[in-house]
Write an enzyme that holds these catalytic residues in place. Structure first.
Site, PDB file in Angstrom:
ATOM      1  N   ASP A 164      40.587  31.235  43.584  1.00  0.00           N
ATOM      2  CA  ASP A 164      40.891  32.330  42.850  1.00  0.00           C
ATOM      3  C   ASP A 164      42.582  32.524  42.930  1.00  0.00           C
ATOM      4  OD1 ASP A 164      40.862  34.496  40.895  1.00  0.00           O
ATOM      5  OD2 ASP A 164      39.494  35.651  42.472  1.00  0.00           O
TER       6      ASP A 164
ATOM      7  N   ASP B  59      42.397  31.512  35.622  1.00  0.00           N
ATOM      8  CA  ASP B  59      43.040  31.650  37.132  1.00  0.00           C
ATOM      9  C   ASP B  59      41.986  31.565  38.210  1.00  0.00           C
ATOM     10  OD1 ASP B  59      41.628  34.006  36.192  1.00  0.00           O
ATOM     11  OD2 ASP B  59      42.968  35.610  37.408  1.00  0.00           O
ATOM     12  N   GLU B  60      40.907  30.988  37.630  1.00  0.00           N
ATOM     13  CA  GLU B  60      39.751  30.922  38.716  1.00  0.00           C
ATOM     14  C   GLU B  60      38.908  29.792  38.343  1.00  0.00           C
ATOM     15  OE1 GLU B  60      36.843  33.599  39.701  1.00  0.00           O
ATOM     16  OE2 GLU B  60      37.183  34.935  37.860  1.00  0.00           O
TER      17      GLU B  60
END
Length: 368
Positions: free
Chosen positions: A14, A108-109
């Site tokens: 993350d 983003d993860e």
């Protein structure tokens, strides 16, 4: 039924305050300052906030006006999704150096299954460390990670040592970790569910584990078996490299509220065009069309219809949205309109993964 499940080595990566961190990377004058991506103006909404801004209570999905009130020194920066996607692609490339089992959740993860990996490294902990180092070297950004036996625990663990840290929960520590965990930190337990849990005397994983399978089913319905299993470290969901898209949507927030249906149709034409472009790009069509309406007082209304055939063209989308718009009178002026297409023709008739009603606690000694 008692079932032993395979132990996997899962990493959840993350990025730390991704959008805000990218903006600070590109503009060093913003480093160390409270910034919000998006949210500018009287109608704006915060898309992301730097850690400096979060100290004041600024959060994503918060109105820009409230964010500015909480943090008068807040600097608003316009979103730049092209740049975010560019950096996300670099990060994803690093993931594939270790495994092809990568399931992106957003820019983003992502989840990675490194049980068997391209490096032949038996330690998921060391792999996570290497990945975070490479992300820093190649992008200048920090990432956090959670490492454990399944996706649920890995995601929970990735929040433990944020920012720029990681947490490993090996098999022999899973049960203690979950028992000591605050119930609000269980992934999937939002504000409403947290309050319901509290009313049942459930404040920690240990409290949850004391409740019988029958009690949880009776009081939490279909979610009862899910809660019964996750607190025992059982979560069957595998890392899925190709996630099937369930819907496509586009929406617009207006600079001024609109009350005329003629003006609304003009706005919806542009939104329908954007949805059609996204359907074409994804090579899909949909049967269920939903009109999203957010009124002046922020109340939300949706109107949906399911068609006998799949559609993807702007003209057909707009025709059906027009019917939905005119089927009822507007209760107030409107600040946002959106269109989504679901029931897409990319959905396979797969049988849902079965979750055993009762499972035994599994603890294996593996190098983590």
């Amino acid at each position: 039924m008692e079932t032993e499940l395979p132990i996997r080595k899962i990493i959840h990566v993350d990025m730390d305050a991704f959008y805000a961190s990218v903006e600070q990377l590109d503009d060093p004058s913003l480093v160390g300052k409270a910034i919000a991506v998006g949210g500018g103006g009287t109608r704006g909404v915060v898309s992301a906030a730097s850690y400096e801004a979060r100290k004041f209570g600024v959060r994503s999905a918060m109105s820009g006006a409230l964010a500015k009130k909480l943090c008068p020194e807040l600097i608003f920066v316009r979103t730049n999704f092209e740049r975010y996607r560019e950096i996300s692609a670099k990060i994803r490339k690093i993931f594939f150096e270790y495994t092809d089992l990568v399931e992106p959740l957003s820019l983003d993860e992502a989840y990675l299954d490194v049980t068997e990996n391209k490096k032949g490294n038996p330690s998921a902990t060391l792999i996570a460390t290497e990945i975070r180092q490479k992300i820093k070297e190649r992008t200048g950004l920090n990432a956090s990670a959670g490492i454990s036996i399944n996706k649920f625990i890995a995601k929970v663990a990735s929040d433990i040592n944020k920012p720029n840290g990681q947490k490993t929960v090996p098999p022999e520590e899973v049960l203690d970790f979950l028992e000591q965990l605050d119930i609000k930190k269980f992934y999937g337990v939002g504000k409403v569910m947290k309050e319901k849990m509290y009313r049942h005397g459930i404040y920690t994983g240990a409290d949850l584990k004391k409740k019988s399978f029958e009690y949880l089913q009776e009081n939490f319905g279909k979610s009862g078996s899910y809660y019964y299993n996750i607190v025992r470290g059982i979560h069957n969901s595998t890392v899925k490299p190709e996630r099937t898209r369930k819907s496509l949507a586009a929406e617009r927030t207006f600079s001024e509220n609109i009350s005329s249906e003629i003006f609304m149709l003009e706005k919806l034409e542009n939104i329908a065009e954007e949805v059609a472009k996204r359907l074409k790009k994804s090579k899909v069509a949909g049967r269920t069309i939903t009109l999203k309406i957010k009124y002046r007082d922020f109340t939300l209304q949706t109107r949906s219809k399911t068609l006998p055939l799949y559609i993807a063209s702007k003209e057909l989308i707009l025709d059906n949205v027009k019917d939905l718009l005119l089927q009822d009178e507007m209760k107030d002026s409107v600040r946002l309109l959106g269109i989504s297409m679901s029931n897409l023709n990319n959905e396979k008739g797969k049988k849902k993964e079965e979750i055993p009603e009762k499972t035994i606690d599994v603890q294996l000694k593996l190098e983590f």
